[in-house]
Design a protein around this motif. Structure first.
Motif, PDB file in Angstrom:
ATOM      1  N   GLY A 300     102.993  85.643  80.941  1.00 42.11           N
ATOM      2  CA  GLY A 300     103.856  85.078  81.973  1.00 42.11           C
ATOM      3  C   GLY A 300     105.299  85.075  81.532  1.00 42.11           C
ATOM      4  O   GLY A 300     105.747  85.926  80.750  1.00 42.11           O
ATOM      5  N   TRP A 301     106.048  84.065  81.962  1.00 40.43           N
ATOM      6  CA  TRP A 301     107.488  84.009  81.696  1.00 40.43           C
ATOM      7  C   TRP A 301     107.803  83.952  80.203  1.00 40.43           C
ATOM      8  O   TRP A 301     108.900  84.343  79.766  1.00 40.43           O
ATOM      9  N   GLU A 302     106.871  83.443  79.427  1.00 38.93           N
ATOM     10  CA  GLU A 302     107.114  83.348  77.981  1.00 38.93           C
ATOM     11  C   GLU A 302     106.854  84.661  77.254  1.00 38.93           C
ATOM     12  O   GLU A 302     107.126  84.773  76.056  1.00 38.93           O
ATOM     13  N   THR A 303     106.339  85.663  77.969  1.00 35.24           N
ATOM     14  CA  THR A 303     105.977  86.940  77.351  1.00 35.24           C
ATOM     15  C   THR A 303     107.060  87.985  77.641  1.00 35.24           C
ATOM     16  O   THR A 303     107.307  88.320  78.780  1.00 35.24           O
ATOM     17  N   PRO A 304     107.733  88.509  76.604  1.00 35.56           N
ATOM     18  CA  PRO A 304     108.753  89.542  76.840  1.00 35.56           C
ATOM     19  C   PRO A 304     108.165  90.741  77.565  1.00 35.56           C
ATOM     20  O   PRO A 304     107.022  91.152  77.305  1.00 35.56           O
TER      21      PRO A 304
END
Length: 306
Positions: A300-304
């Motif tokens: 998600g958003w935490e994954t580059p």
């Protein structure tokens, strides 16, 4: 009593504060036998009169004609402040946008001093050709155990139409408009990719194809578009992901079902949603997976994005 009426092009945008006199009359047209053709029937009541009216179609091809109402929708920001001047209007207000079936037993309100419009669709379906006359009448309405036609004709106009014995070839332009399956599930309050959801989506896709779309946005993973930063859309993932440590396996049952549905509707091309966030391509889409018997988000958003 008379009401100003006119048949005009479907390309005209008829605002409430316009007048019938602002538009050129559409009196004749020539179309192909497999063409879907649109036009409008506009009407304007006198300044001091507020009434209901009922549109009537008189034609030997009336069974091929659909009549609907153009509804004005509030718009509080019709253009951006930096947009150019090539807009019909820039101010907030009511804009003619929604086309819906007639209510009130086929009647429509005719507010005093306002311009309103009916939307007509002629679809020969390759079954009829030749010259035909379409007469549109605006009938007054009385309140008698409901809204009923009074028999008084308030306005009348005629369109001469020639349907040539020539068919348009298949469309070769690839035409897509984003299709959000999650919005349909949310609006109709049905489980994503349930049988009911598929049934509703199929109706929408058929309508899109009838309007010329031949490409559809494909939610292999949940759309990473039109999403607030660090927020997620309703999960819309056609591919089932199974995670076992660093090993991944996939199932495509819903994808196969979705593609079969699209093929039935006439979709020929697919637009695959990008696998990175819209604003700067910084992160991955939301990816849900089954891991140790639990269905959970793994990216998600935490994954580059890379």
């Amino acid at each position: 009593m008379t009401v100003k009426t006119k048949i005009v092009s479907s390309l005209e945008k008829c605002f409430l504060d316009n007048s019938v006199d602002d538009f050129n009359a559409l009196e004749s047209e020539k179309i192909f036998k497999n063409q879907r053709y649109y036009f409008q029937f506009i009407y304007e009541s006198p300044k001091n009169t507020n009434l209901f009216v009922k549109p009537n179609i008189i034609s030997d091809i009336d069974e091929y004609i659909t009549l609907e109402e153009v509804v004005n929708i509030p718009s509080d920001m019709p253009v951006y402040s930096h947009s150019d001047e090539d807009n019909l209007r820039r101010d907030e207000g009511l804009y003619p946008d929604l086309i819906r079936p007639l209510k009130y037993n086929g009647a429509a309100r005719c507010p005093y001093g306002c311009l309103k419009s009916f939307w007509l669709t002629l679809e020969p379906k390759g079954e009829i050709t030749g010259k035909h006359t379409i007469t549109l009448q605006l009938e007054g309405v009385i309140y008698d155990k409901g809204l009923k036609g009074s028999g008084e004709i308030l306005g009348e106009n005629t369109l001469e139409i020639e349907i040539t014995d020539v068919a348009l070839p298949d469309q070769d332009i690839i035409f897509s408009q984003w299709f959000y399956a999650d919005c349909i599930a949310d609006y109709y309050n049905v489980p994503m990719f349930s049988q009911k959801h598929f049934e509703i989506c199929e109706k929408f896709i058929k309508t899109a194809v009838e309007g010329g779309r031949n490409m559809l946005l494909l939610p292999l993973l949940t759309y990473a578009i039109d999403t607030r930063h660090h927020h997620y859309r309703t999960t819309t993932q056609l591919v089932d992901v199974y995670k076992d440590g660093n090993n991944y396996t996939f199932k495509y049952d819903n994808l196969d079902k979705w593609l079969d549905m699209c093929a039935r509707c006439g979709i020929k091309y697919y637009e695959v949603c990008h696998f990175f966030s819209q604003w700067g391509a910084t992160a991955t889409p939301k990816v849900m997976a089954y891991e140790n018997g639990e269905y959970k988000r793994i990216f998600g958003w935490e994954t580059p994005a890379l």
